[in-house]
Motif scaffolding. Structure first.
Motif, short mmCIF file in Angstrom:
data_model
loop_
_atom_site.label_atom_id
_atom_site.label_comp_id
_atom_site.label_asym_id
_atom_site.label_seq_id
_atom_site.Cartn_x
_atom_site.Cartn_y
_atom_site.Cartn_z
N GLY A 283 -19.63 -8.57 8.82
CA GLY A 283 -19.50 -7.66 8.02
C GLY A 283 -20.58 -6.62 7.93
N SER B 299 -18.81 -2.91 10.83
CA SER B 299 -17.70 -2.97 9.79
C SER B 299 -16.37 -3.31 10.79
N ARG C 293 -13.63 -0.79 12.51
CA ARG C 293 -13.15 0.42 11.70
C ARG C 293 -13.31 1.63 12.12
N GLN D 244 -16.58 3.17 11.57
CA GLN D 244 -17.81 2.43 12.26
C GLN D 244 -17.59 3.18 13.91
#
Length: 416
Positions: free
Chosen positions: A21, A25, A100, A103
């Protein structure tokens, strides 16, 4: 990273997702390896994505990347075309991430590939060594997969058979529609049956194949030893072995052979496998000095035996030789509420739990295992925490129900 690779194998995807993470992301993470016969997909993240990811999709992604390579772009995953970031480790284990939307930039490919290489190596080692974590995960997955496939196969076969019966009815006039629909339904029925066969091929090994692989794995260990080995093959029509049992059986035989080889003289060994329908029966004996360390060997095998609910017997007579027999059930046991908790214990903690089950105190356990009382106190505290119990008595009760006894051998059926 240490927490990722030393934690329980079922949690490795979730742990690695948390670790990554900070680098990328992402909404979902999938690790795909066909070496894990029980659960080739290890997932974390959005259930709407990871629960719909198929083996065929992961195979397609893997084939589009060269070993050691990276993919950043659109691909079919979980039934939809979406942007993914994937790396295929040189070990042939695949990592797929769904970034995501927030990102937009790709991560440092070399950095992610490097840390994934550590995770992939850890998975490979657990599979090769048939560690208790791997066996517990694989056995649980095998049981669930077999139940699910059986239910789905019965339901879909009945449905498709009904469709075929309807479409073949003489009451229907559109002949071409009947023929086309019949062919489509027939193809679907064949595909369903083939899928079940393909899954069994991934999750099982013919007993003769497993034994042949064992011989190949032992060859490098014995290459420079002047020892004659008699291999007694199992019957060709013997029941196939679940993948986790085959891995564990070979790993345990390798450990036994190494223990025999540690003796000052070893001239001949006999390795025999058999099946009685419910168990794989393994016997390894030698014509040696009979000086193997029985307690050390039993402790070494205890983690795998406890996980698979197997039994061991070791006989050693000075001047005559040694004999080790293993009995490993082919079917997973009936699920117990404590089963997933026991799978979180490492081999030393399982040993400590076995002594707690018979009421031993820290001093006696320390003397038996040859370690300090403070170390035993640390292990007991860890066992209580992992089993989510308040005291030694509750932990011992779980050990008794599971049939965990000192020495590593599982209690005989009916005695646990």
């Amino acid at each position: 990273m240490r927490k990722v690779i030393t934690g329980p194998l079922p949690d490795i995807a979730a742990g690695f997702s948390r670790f990554l993470g900070q680098l990328l992301s992402h909404d979902a993470l999938v690790i795909f390896t066909r070496e894990c016969t029980g659960r080739p997909r290890k997932v974390a993240g959005n259930r709407q994505i990871v629960d719909r990811v198929t083996i065929d999709e992961l195979d397609e992604i893997k084939q589009s990347i060269n070993p050691g390579g990276v993919l950043d772009g659109p691909a079919l995953l979980a039934g939809s075309h979406r942007r993914i970031w994937a790396v295929r480790d040189i070990s042939d284990i695949l990592l797929v991430l769904v970034p995501r939307p927030s990102q937009p930039d790709a991560p440092d490919a070399d950095e992610v590939a490097a840390v994934f290489g550590i995770v992939a190596t850890s998975i490979q080692q657990q599979v090769a060594q048939a560690s208790p974590d791997y066996l517990a995960e694989s056995r649980a997955a095998s049981s669930e997969r077999a139940r699910t496939i059986a239910e789905l196969s019965e339901a879909h076969e009945a449905t498709l058979a009904s469709v075929l019966g309807t479409l073949r009815s003489n009451d229907l006039d559109d002949r071409r529609a009947r023929i086309t629909a019949s062919e489509t339904a027939s193809a679907a029925l064949i595909a369903l049956r083939s899928a079940g066969a393909a899954d069994r091929a991934l999750s099982e090994e013919a007993v003769t194949t497993a034994f042949a692989r064992l011989q190949g794995e032992l060859r490098p260990l014995l290459r420079y030893r002047e020892v004659e080995v008699d291999y007694i093959e199992p019957p060709a029509d013997g029941r196939p072995l679940p993948g986790e049992v085959a891995h564990a059986a070979r790993a345990m035989v390798r450990a036994i052979v190494l223990a025999f080889g540690a003796q000052p003289v070893l001239t001949r060994m006999r390795i025999a496998w058999d099946c009685d329908g419910d168990n794989v029966l393994i016997e390894v004996r030698d014509q040696g000095p009979g000086t193997i360390d029985r307690n050390a060997l039993t402790r070494q095998l205890s983690g795998r035996l406890n996980t698979l609910r197997g039994r061991i017997a070791v006989e050693s007579i000075t001047g005559w030789g040694s004999r080790v027999t293993l009995t490993v059930p082919l079917d997973p046991p009936a699920a117990r509420p404590d089963e997933h908790l026991l799978s979180t214990l490492n081999p030393r903690e399982l040993e400590v739990l076995a002594h707690l089950a018979v009421g031993k105190r820290n001093r006696a356990i320390a003397e038996e295992l040859g370690i300090s009382q403070s170390t035993i106190k640390f292990h007991v505290a860890s066992v209580l925490k992992k089993l989510d119990v308040a005291n030694r008595g509750e932990a011992g009760a779980i050990g008794i129900r599971a049939g965990i006894v000192p020495g590593g051998a599982h209690a005989a059926p009916g005695r646990s």
